[in-house]
Write a protein that holds these residues in place. Structure first.
Motif, short mmCIF file in Angstrom:
data_model
loop_
_atom_site.label_atom_id
_atom_site.label_comp_id
_atom_site.label_asym_id
_atom_site.label_seq_id
_atom_site.Cartn_x
_atom_site.Cartn_y
_atom_site.Cartn_z
N VAL A 190 0.83 -1.20 0.00
CA VAL A 190 0.00 0.00 0.00
C VAL A 190 0.87 1.26 0.00
O VAL A 190 0.61 2.20 -0.75
N GLU A 250 -5.84 -4.04 7.11
CA GLU A 250 -5.92 -3.12 5.97
C GLU A 250 -6.55 -1.79 6.37
O GLU A 250 -6.08 -0.72 5.98
N ARG A 304 -4.74 1.91 6.19
CA ARG A 304 -5.33 3.07 5.50
C ARG A 304 -5.43 4.25 6.46
O ARG A 304 -5.16 5.40 6.10
N LYS A 311 -3.70 8.06 6.23
CA LYS A 311 -4.47 9.30 6.33
C LYS A 311 -3.90 10.25 7.38
O LYS A 311 -3.93 11.47 7.22
#
Length: 138
Positions: A30, A128, A132, A136
């Motif tokens: 990612v 996951e 994320r 952020k």
């Protein structure tokens, strides 16, 4: 997001066979996909002999590379040079109190999966979501 240096981040759990391995694999992919330069590590306070096969199975099923993933002790990662330390459970948090050089610390209370593939997939989805959220926050 523009980073002038390569961020060093580590995920630590007890055995380094499920949760922290998942976090390592997810973060590597990612972060790379969104252009974040990072060195990603995982370790265990009491590392297992091998990665749980169901961990590898669900990672591969969702398209995460698994080559080179293996349990390792904290002493085998650059814990003195970390920017971010993420512990995956309270046990790892308590045993990592000596790691003080990081700029940011998080404790994700992610339960160890119990059962079959569906349980491991649920844990992977939780990892996951946390990754994320980490992105952020910058």
């Amino acid at each position: 997001m523009l980073l002038l240096k390569t961020m060093k981040i580590a995920f630590v759990s007890r055995e380094n066979a499920v949760r922290s391995i998942m976090a390592e694999a997810v973060a590597k992919k990612v972060f790379s996909d969104v252009g974040i330069k990072a060195e990603v590590f995982s370790a265990g306070t009491e590392p297992a002999e091998e990665v749980n096969p169901l961990t590898l199975q669900v990672l591969e099923k969702k398209g995460y590379p698994t080559k080179g993933l293996r349990p390792k002790p904290i002493a085998k990662i650059p814990y003195r040079k970390l920017d971010v330390l993420v512990t995956m459970c309270n046990e790892a948090k308590e045993k990592c109190e000596f790691v003080v050089s990081h700029k940011r610390r998080e404790n994700w209370l992610i339960e160890e999966p119990s059962g079959g593939e569906a349980s491991f997939m649920k844990t992977l989805e939780e990892v996951e979501e946390h990754i994320r959220g980490l992105i952020k926050l910058g």
